[in-house]
Design an enzyme around this catalytic site. Structure first.
Site, PDB file in Angstrom:
ATOM      1  N   SER A 143       0.866  -1.190   0.000  1.00 43.78           N
ATOM      2  CA  SER A 143       0.000   0.000   0.000  1.00 43.78           C
ATOM      3  C   SER A 143       0.898   1.234   0.000  1.00 43.78           C
ATOM      4  O   SER A 143       2.084   1.143   0.373  1.00 43.78           O
ATOM      5  CB  SER A 143      -0.843  -0.010   1.281  1.00 43.78           C
ATOM      6  OG  SER A 143      -1.498   1.224   1.483  1.00 43.78           O
ATOM      7  N   TYR A 156      -2.284  -1.447  10.462  1.00 41.53           N
ATOM      8  CA  TYR A 156      -2.249  -1.527   8.996  1.00 41.53           C
ATOM      9  C   TYR A 156      -0.920  -0.989   8.463  1.00 41.53           C
ATOM     10  O   TYR A 156      -0.259  -1.628   7.633  1.00 41.53           O
ATOM     11  CB  TYR A 156      -3.424  -0.720   8.429  1.00 41.53           C
ATOM     12  CG  TYR A 156      -3.632  -0.848   6.942  1.00 41.53           C
ATOM     13  CD1 TYR A 156      -4.375  -1.907   6.407  1.00 41.53           C
ATOM     14  CD2 TYR A 156      -3.096   0.082   6.053  1.00 41.53           C
ATOM     15  CE1 TYR A 156      -4.582  -2.014   5.038  1.00 41.53           C
ATOM     16  CE2 TYR A 156      -3.298  -0.020   4.687  1.00 41.53           C
ATOM     17  CZ  TYR A 156      -4.044  -1.071   4.180  1.00 41.53           C
ATOM     18  OH  TYR A 156      -4.240  -1.180   2.815  1.00 41.53           O
TER      19      TYR A 156
HETATM   20  P1  NAD Z   1     -11.483  -6.035  -0.138  1.00 40.66           P
HETATM   21  O1  NAD Z   1     -12.089  -5.951   1.219  1.00 40.66           O
HETATM   22  O2  NAD Z   1     -12.333  -5.807  -1.342  1.00 40.66           O
HETATM   23  O3  NAD Z   1     -10.746  -7.417  -0.358  1.00 40.66           O
HETATM   24  C1  NAD Z   1     -10.098  -8.100   0.657  1.00 40.66           C
HETATM   25  C2  NAD Z   1     -10.132  -9.554   0.319  1.00 40.66           C
HETATM   26  O4  NAD Z   1      -9.457 -10.264   1.363  1.00 40.66           O
HETATM   27  C3  NAD Z   1     -11.562 -10.097   0.226  1.00 40.66           C
HETATM   28  O5  NAD Z   1     -11.626 -11.045  -0.812  1.00 40.66           O
HETATM   29  C4  NAD Z   1     -11.739 -10.762   1.583  1.00 40.66           C
HETATM   30  O6  NAD Z   1     -12.700 -11.787   1.552  1.00 40.66           O
HETATM   31  C5  NAD Z   1     -10.335 -11.294   1.801  1.00 40.66           C
HETATM   32  N1  NAD Z   1     -10.047 -11.621   3.185  1.00 40.66           N
HETATM   33  C6  NAD Z   1     -10.303 -10.884   4.300  1.00 40.66           C
HETATM   34  N2  NAD Z   1      -9.946 -11.567   5.390  1.00 40.66           N
HETATM   35  C7  NAD Z   1      -9.459 -12.754   4.958  1.00 40.66           C
HETATM   36  C8  NAD Z   1      -8.955 -13.907   5.615  1.00 40.66           C
HETATM   37  N3  NAD Z   1      -8.894 -13.967   6.955  1.00 40.66           N
HETATM   38  N4  NAD Z   1      -8.549 -14.945   4.859  1.00 40.66           N
HETATM   39  C9  NAD Z   1      -8.645 -14.911   3.506  1.00 40.66           C
HETATM   40  N5  NAD Z   1      -9.121 -13.860   2.839  1.00 40.66           N
HETATM   41  C10 NAD Z   1      -9.524 -12.792   3.556  1.00 40.66           C
HETATM   42  O7  NAD Z   1     -10.268  -5.001  -0.105  1.00 40.66           O
HETATM   43  P2  NAD Z   1      -9.234  -4.528  -1.219  1.00 40.66           P
HETATM   44  O8  NAD Z   1      -9.248  -3.055  -1.233  1.00 40.66           O
HETATM   45  O9  NAD Z   1      -9.416  -5.276  -2.479  1.00 40.66           O
HETATM   46  O10 NAD Z   1      -7.862  -4.967  -0.526  1.00 40.66           O
HETATM   47  C11 NAD Z   1      -6.999  -5.946  -1.055  1.00 40.66           C
HETATM   48  C12 NAD Z   1      -5.582  -5.626  -0.630  1.00 40.66           C
HETATM   49  O11 NAD Z   1      -5.199  -4.368  -1.195  1.00 40.66           O
HETATM   50  C13 NAD Z   1      -5.411  -5.500   0.876  1.00 40.66           C
HETATM   51  O12 NAD Z   1      -4.191  -6.092   1.273  1.00 40.66           O
HETATM   52  C14 NAD Z   1      -5.375  -3.996   1.086  1.00 40.66           C
HETATM   53  O13 NAD Z   1      -4.674  -3.638   2.235  1.00 40.66           O
HETATM   54  C15 NAD Z   1      -4.659  -3.565  -0.175  1.00 40.66           C
HETATM   55  N6  NAD Z   1      -4.844  -2.162  -0.514  1.00 40.66           N
HETATM   56  C16 NAD Z   1      -6.077  -1.664  -0.775  1.00 40.66           C
HETATM   57  C17 NAD Z   1      -6.192  -0.307  -1.099  1.00 40.66           C
HETATM   58  C18 NAD Z   1      -7.524   0.312  -1.415  1.00 40.66           C
HETATM   59  O14 NAD Z   1      -7.600   1.549  -1.494  1.00 40.66           O
HETATM   60  N7  NAD Z   1      -8.570  -0.457  -1.637  1.00 40.66           N
HETATM   61  C19 NAD Z   1      -5.069   0.520  -1.134  1.00 40.66           C
HETATM   62  C20 NAD Z   1      -3.833  -0.041  -0.862  1.00 40.66           C
HETATM   63  C21 NAD Z   1      -3.725  -1.380  -0.544  1.00 40.66           C
END
Ligand code: NAD
Length: 261
Positions: A143, A156
């Site tokens: 991130s 985080y």
């Molecule tokens: P999201 O909530 O849409 O997706 C998260 C995924 O992880 C989902 O499929 C959820 O079911 C799964 N998950 C949660 N807990 C779990 C567990 N215990 N075991 C297995 N799977 C699990 O969120 P996202 O935004 O797609 O995030 C995905 C990654 O991207 C994360 O690591 C997040 O930190 C990172 N990220 C997101 C953003 C953003 O702005 N959305 C920015 C930077 C980084």
């Protein structure tokens, strides 16, 4: 029709890929011809149907394997049950926002387990197969918070800085074996994890939804736009290409200029 893309013959496991960025990466890798293994902690007909839909859309094999990434044993079993992989995308992640003094200790532990420790366990389990194949890609979804900080996101930010460090160590230990490891550092992407933060931010700042998005969230993102899951997926496909053979142990920001500020 079998996939005919550049990643034909490669198997990719994407953790936390039932929604958001993980799903976008799974779609992009499948489109490039990779066999994909989707994952989350649930095990519903919808989860398996999602994998089937991606497989049919791109003419590749696609499966869903349930495994809870907060559980070390389950992380390692995911890799074994999939039969190993050529491409490992450590993407599963959750968020919790609270002042340090009020941050629930059990939330800290869960965030470190899912956002950081899971990548240690899956990578440890996947590397041997990649070494045998003489090719591999480990892509960690970090991130902008792996490179910078914000208040109220202690666990985080700590986990994301940790996964950037883990990516460097993985790259060094795998160097010279055809395996690379890098971290993608997205800025804000409008996925369920971000949607879930909007109501709290509306309350905290006494703003409507659009104002929170524009003046709070995207204030950090000079482009003024969210990054998209397709852009993160495209970055993952690039990291799997021959052009990226010598890109290892580094971060790629997809953040609209956030970390340039
Ligand atoms: P999201 O909530 O849409 O997706 C998260 C995924 O992880 C989902 O499929 C959820 O079911 C799964 N998950 C949660 N807990 C779990 C567990 N215990 N075991 C297995 N799977 C699990 O969120 P996202 O935004 O797609 O995030 C995905 C990654 O991207 C994360 O690591 C997040 O930190 C990172 N990220 C997101 C953003 C953003 O702005 N959305 C920015 C930077 C980084």
């Amino acid at each position: 029709m079998p996939g005919t893309g550049t990643l034909n013959g490669k198997r990719a496991i994407i953790t936390g890929s039932s929604s958001g960025i993980g799903l976008g990466i799974a779609e992009a890798l499948a489109k490039a011809g990779a066999e994909v293994v989707l994952n989350s902690f649930t095990d519903t007909p919808d989860d398996h149907a999602l994998a089937a839909r991606i497989g049919a859309a791109h003419g590749v094999a696609a499966r869903y394997i349930s495994a809870d990434m907060s559980d070390a044993g389950a992380c390692r079993r995911l890799i074994a049950e999939a039969g190993g992989c050529d491409i490992l995308v450590n993407n599963a992640g959750i968020q919790h926002v609270a002042r340090l003094e009020e941050f629930p200790p059990e939330k800290w532990d869960t965030i470190i387990a899912i956002n950081l420790s899971s990548a240690f366990h899956t990578t440890a389990a996947a590397l041997e197969g990649m070494r045998t194949a003489g090719w591999g890609r480990v892509i960690n979804v970090a991130s902008a918070h792996g490179l910078t900080a914000s208040p109220y996101k202690s666990a985080y930010v700590a986990a994301k800085h940790g996964i950037v460090g883990l990516s460097k160590v993985t790259a060094l230990e795998a160097a010279g074996s055809g395996i690379t490891c890098n971290a993608i550092c997205p800025g804000y992407v409008l996925t369920p994890i971000v949607e879930a933060q909007i109501p709290d931010q509306m309350k905290t700042h006494d703003m409507d939804r659009d104002t929170v998005i524009r003046e709070v969230m995207l204030a950090r993102q000079p482009s003024g736009d969210f990054a998209t899951v397709e852009q993160i997926g495209g970055t993952a496909v690039f990291l799997c290409s021959d052009a990226a053979d010598q890109i290892t142990g580094t971060t790629i920001s997809v953040d609209g200029g956030w970390t340039a500020l």
